[in-house]
Design a protein around this motif. Structure first.
Motif, PDB file in Angstrom:
ATOM      1  N   ALA A 231       1.200  -1.030  -1.278  1.00 24.79           N
ATOM      2  CA  ALA A 231       1.805  -0.603  -2.540  1.00 24.79           C
ATOM      3  C   ALA A 231       3.297  -0.360  -2.312  1.00 24.79           C
ATOM      4  N   SER A 232       4.090  -0.471  -3.363  1.00 22.90           N
ATOM      5  CA  SER A 232       5.539  -0.350  -3.200  1.00 22.90           C
ATOM      6  C   SER A 232       6.135   0.900  -3.841  1.00 22.90           C
ATOM      7  N   GLY A 233       5.330   1.643  -4.577  1.00 26.61           N
ATOM      8  CA  GLY A 233       5.860   2.779  -5.320  1.00 26.61           C
ATOM      9  C   GLY A 233       6.175   3.984  -4.452  1.00 26.61           C
ATOM     10  N   MET A 234       7.020   4.875  -4.984  1.00 23.13           N
ATOM     11  CA  MET A 234       7.365   6.097  -4.274  1.00 23.13           C
ATOM     12  C   MET A 234       6.152   7.007  -4.132  1.00 23.13           C
ATOM     13  N   ASP A 235       5.192   6.908  -5.078  1.00 24.50           N
ATOM     14  CA  ASP A 235       3.991   7.732  -4.985  1.00 24.50           C
ATOM     15  C   ASP A 235       3.175   7.378  -3.742  1.00 24.50           C
ATOM     16  N   ALA A 236       3.111   6.077  -3.422  1.00 22.32           N
ATOM     17  CA  ALA A 236       2.400   5.648  -2.220  1.00 22.32           C
ATOM     18  C   ALA A 236       3.138   6.093  -0.962  1.00 22.32           C
ATOM     19  N   LYS A 237       4.476   6.054  -0.999  1.00 21.89           N
ATOM     20  CA  LYS A 237       5.279   6.471   0.158  1.00 21.89           C
ATOM     21  C   LYS A 237       5.080   7.952   0.455  1.00 21.89           C
ATOM     22  N   PRO A 302      19.295  15.220  -3.520  1.00 17.36           N
ATOM     23  CA  PRO A 302      19.061  15.718  -2.166  1.00 17.36           C
ATOM     24  C   PRO A 302      17.639  15.479  -1.668  1.00 17.36           C
ATOM     25  N   TYR A 303      16.729  15.062  -2.570  1.00 17.84           N
ATOM     26  CA  TYR A 303      15.323  14.974  -2.201  1.00 17.84           C
ATOM     27  C   TYR A 303      15.010  13.665  -1.468  1.00 17.84           C
ATOM     28  N   VAL A 304      14.125  13.769  -0.481  1.00 21.44           N
ATOM     29  CA  VAL A 304      13.700  12.595   0.279  1.00 21.44           C
ATOM     30  C   VAL A 304      12.930  11.640  -0.625  1.00 21.44           C
ATOM     31  N   PHE A 305      12.002  12.201  -1.391  1.00 21.24           N
ATOM     32  CA  PHE A 305      11.187  11.385  -2.284  1.00 21.24           C
ATOM     33  C   PHE A 305      11.697  11.617  -3.707  1.00 21.24           C
ATOM     34  N   SER A 306      12.672  10.831  -4.101  1.00 18.10           N
ATOM     35  CA  SER A 306      13.353  11.051  -5.367  1.00 18.10           C
ATOM     36  C   SER A 306      12.481  10.624  -6.544  1.00 18.10           C
ATOM     37  N   LYS A 310      17.330  12.088 -12.729  1.00 16.56           N
ATOM     38  CA  LYS A 310      18.475  12.262 -11.843  1.00 16.56           C
ATOM     39  C   LYS A 310      18.434  13.626 -11.164  1.00 16.56           C
ATOM     40  N   GLY A 311      18.570  13.619  -9.833  1.00 16.86           N
ATOM     41  CA  GLY A 311      18.639  14.859  -9.080  1.00 16.86           C
ATOM     42  C   GLY A 311      17.314  15.573  -8.919  1.00 16.86           C
ATOM     43  N   ARG A 312      16.195  14.925  -9.255  1.00 18.16           N
ATOM     44  CA  ARG A 312      14.892  15.578  -9.167  1.00 18.16           C
ATOM     45  C   ARG A 312      14.012  14.859  -8.151  1.00 18.16           C
ATOM     46  N   SER A 313      13.026  15.587  -7.649  1.00 16.44           N
ATOM     47  CA  SER A 313      12.069  15.002  -6.715  1.00 16.44           C
ATOM     48  C   SER A 313      10.903  14.397  -7.485  1.00 16.44           C
ATOM     49  N   ILE A 314      10.128  13.593  -6.794  1.00 16.38           N
ATOM     50  CA  ILE A 314       8.915  13.061  -7.387  1.00 16.38           C
ATOM     51  C   ILE A 314       7.939  14.212  -7.600  1.00 16.38           C
ATOM     52  N   MET A 319       0.873  11.704  -6.938  1.00 12.65           N
ATOM     53  CA  MET A 319      -0.131  11.318  -5.949  1.00 12.65           C
ATOM     54  C   MET A 319      -1.535  11.400  -6.537  1.00 12.65           C
ATOM     55  N   GLU A 320      -1.762  12.432  -7.353  1.00 13.27           N
ATOM     56  CA  GLU A 320      -3.060  12.561  -8.022  1.00 13.27           C
ATOM     57  C   GLU A 320      -3.264  11.393  -8.984  1.00 13.27           C
ATOM     58  N   MET A 321      -2.190  10.994  -9.670  1.00 11.18           N
ATOM     59  CA  MET A 321      -2.283   9.870 -10.594  1.00 11.18           C
ATOM     60  C   MET A 321      -2.616   8.579  -9.859  1.00 11.18           C
ATOM     61  N   LEU A 322      -2.068   8.424  -8.643  1.00  5.56           N
ATOM     62  CA  LEU A 322      -2.366   7.235  -7.848  1.00  5.56           C
ATOM     63  C   LEU A 322      -3.859   7.185  -7.524  1.00  5.56           C
ATOM     64  N   LEU A 323      -4.426   8.321  -7.108  1.00  2.00           N
ATOM     65  CA  LEU A 323      -5.860   8.363  -6.825  1.00  2.00           C
ATOM     66  C   LEU A 323      -6.678   8.044  -8.068  1.00  2.00           C
TER      67      LEU A 323
END
Length: 413
Positions: A231-237, A302-306, A310-314, A319-323
Motif C-alpha cells: 500500500a502507498s498511503g500514509m495510513d499504511a506507513k 513538524p510531524y513525521v506522519f503528516s 497543513k501543520g497537522r499529523s495523521i 489506521m482503524e479505517m484501514l483495518l
C-alpha cells in the motif's frame, strides 16, 4: 418617529463609488474614501456630542455583519453604555482570555498542584489535557467551550477507554472551573457530570469491565506487513511503524521529526505522550529507519506522519479505517499488535522478560531495579527490535491474513 433602517442593498454597497457617507439608517453608514476603499461607521449623538465608531472595512465586513454590529451598538446605547468603550473592553477581555491549552497549563502551574504525590501524576494530567486527547479544545478560548465541544472529545473514547475518559472529563471540568474562578468564563461548566453529562453519556461504572483487544496470532503478522508495504498511503506507513516499534498508536501519530535521532537510531517519546508519564527511548531497526527516510519532510509540518491538513499529523483513526477497509476491524485491533510482539518474544526468542516489557514501555520492578537496568536496556532492546523487524520481513508467516482463523483476545493494558 424612528429613522428607517436597512436603506442600502448589498448591490448598492458593492457598486457605490461616490466619496462620502451613505446612510443605512439607525446610525449605520457606509463610508467611501476618494481612493475607493470602503468601511462601516456607526455614529451616535449624546449630550450634544457626536461620536463615530468604526465597524470594519468592506468587504471583510459585509452589509449583514455591519447591521448586526450596529444593532449591538444601539442596544448598548439603550442600556446607557458607551458603545465605543464597551467595544474596547470586549477587545481587551478577548485578548486577555486564554485558550484551553493555556488555561490548562496555568492550572497545572498553580502552587497547590505541587502537592501532587509525584511527577508522574502531573505528567499524566499534562498528557491527557494536551494533544493526546484535547487537541480539539486546545486552541479554543475557554469562554467559547460548550457541551458539544466537550462531547466531541469524550465520545470517541467513552466506551472504548471508560477509565481514561472518566478521568479526562473530570480534568476538563477542573480546568474550566479554574477558568471561571479567574474570570475567563461564566455560566455552568459544560464538563459537569451530575445533572448534565450524566443525562447524555452512559455511567462509567457500567463500562469499566476490563475489556480485551482483539489480536491476530503473531504467525500471521508477516503476511499482514507484506500487504501494508504494497500500500502507498500514509495510513499504511504509520501502521507499519507502529508495529515495528511495538508502540501505541497515539505515540506514533504524534511523533515529530525532532524526536528522531538518525545518528543514534533512537526515537525518544516525551513523557507527556506516554501512558506511564515517563520518557521512552525506542531503538530503531534498520527497516524502521528506512521507512522514516522514505517519508516526505515538510518545512511547515513538524510531524513525521503528516496529515492532509497543513501543520497537522495523521489521525490515529486512519489506521482503524484501514483495518475496516480491509475487513479486518472485527478480527484485530491496532493495540493487539503489541500483544503479537509480546507473544512472539516469549515463544520465539530467548530475550528476558524485562527486556520485552521495557520495549513495551511497561514499568517493571522497583525504582532501584529500574535504575540498574537503564544503562544496558537500550542496546538489548535494539537487538530485540531488529529481530522483530527481521521476523516481520520473513516470508514464512503461517496462514492467511483474511480470514484470521487463529484470532484471539488479549487483556487490555
Amino acid at each position: 418617529m424612528a429613522r428607517p433602517i436597512n436603506k442600502l442593498s448589498a448591490l448598492e454597497v458593492k457598486s457605490e463609488t461616490k466619496p462620502g457617507r451613505h446612510g443605512d439608517g439607525g446610525g449605520l453608514y457606509l463610508q467611501v474614501e476618494p481612493s475607493g476603499s470602503k468601511s462601516w461607521v456607526f455614529m451616535w449623538k449624546r449630550d450634544g456630542k457626536r461620536t463615530a465608531m468604526g465597524l470594519g472595512a468592506f468587504p471583510t465586513v459585509g452589509l449583514a455583519d455591519a447591521r448586526e454590529k450596529a444593532g449591538a451598538a444601539r442596544k448598548n446605547l439603550s442600556a446607557g453604555r458607551d458603545p465605543l468603550l464597551h467595544a474596547r473592553q470586549e477587545a481587551e477581555r478577548e485578548e486577555a482570555e486564554p485558550t484551553f491549552a493555556e488555561a490548562a497549563e496555568a492550572f497545572l502551574d498553580e502552587d497547590r498542584m505541587a502537592s501532587w504525590k509525584n511527577a508522574k501524576h502531573r505528567a499524566q494530567w499534562q498528557m491527557t489535557l494536551g494533544d493526546a486527547y484535547c487537541k480539539y479544545l486546545g486552541q479554543m478560548k475557554v469562554s467559547a467551550i460548550e457541551t458539544a465541544d466537550v462531547l466531541k472529545v469524550l465520545k470517541p473514547i467513552w466506551s472504548t477507554k471508560p477509565e481514561t475518559a472518566s478521568r479526562l472529563r473530570g480534568r476538563i471540568e477542573r480546568v474550566l472551573s479554574f477558568a471561571k474562578m479567574r474570570g475567563w468564563r461564566s455560566g455552568e461548566n459544560p464538563a459537569m457530570w451530575r445533572g448534565h453529562l450524566d443525562a447524555i453519556l452512559p455511567k462509567p461504572e457500567k463500562l469499566k469491565r476490563r475489556g480485551h483487544h482483539r489480536a491476530m496470532v503473531y504467525q500471521n503478522v508477516p503476511a499482514f506487513i507484506r500487504r501494508l508495504r504494497e500500500a502507498s498511503g500514509m495510513d499504511a506507513k504509520v501502521l507499519e511503524f507502529t508495529i515495528l516499534t511495538a508502540a501505541r498508536s497515539g505515540e506514533t501519530v504524534n511523533a515529530t521529526w525532532d524526536e528522531v535521532d538518525f545518528e543514534q537510531k533512537v526515537w525518544t517519546v516525551p513523557a507527556n505522550r506516554m501512558k506511564a508519564g515517563r520518557k521512552h527511548e525506542v531503538p530503531l531497526s534498520p527497516r524502521a529507519i528506512a521507512l522514516l527516510r522514505s517519508l516526505p519532510r515538510r518545512s511547515d509540518n513538524p510531524y513525521v506522519f503528516s496529515g492532509l491538513r497543513k501543520g497537522r499529523s495523521i489521525s490515529a483513526a486512519s489506521m482503524e479505517m484501514l483495518l475496516r477497509r480491509w475487513e479486518l476491524k472485527d478480527q484485530t485491533t491496532i493495540h493487539g499488535f503489541r500483544s503479537c510482539f509480546r507473544d512472539w518474544t516469549g515463544d520465539c526468542t530467548t530475550f528476558p522478560r524485562e527486556v520485552a516489557e521495557a520495549a513495551l514501555a511497561h514499568v517493571v520492578g522497583d525504582k532501584a531495579e529500574q535504575a540498574y537496568r537503564r544503562g544496558t536496556a537500550l542496546e538489548r532492546r535494539r537487538k530485540l527490535m531488529t529481530a522483530w523487524a527481521d521476523f516481520l520481513a520473513s516470508a514464512d508467516g503461517k496462514g492467511k491474513v483474511i480470514p484470521l482463523a487463529g484470532r484471539r483476545k488479549v487483556a487490555a493494558e
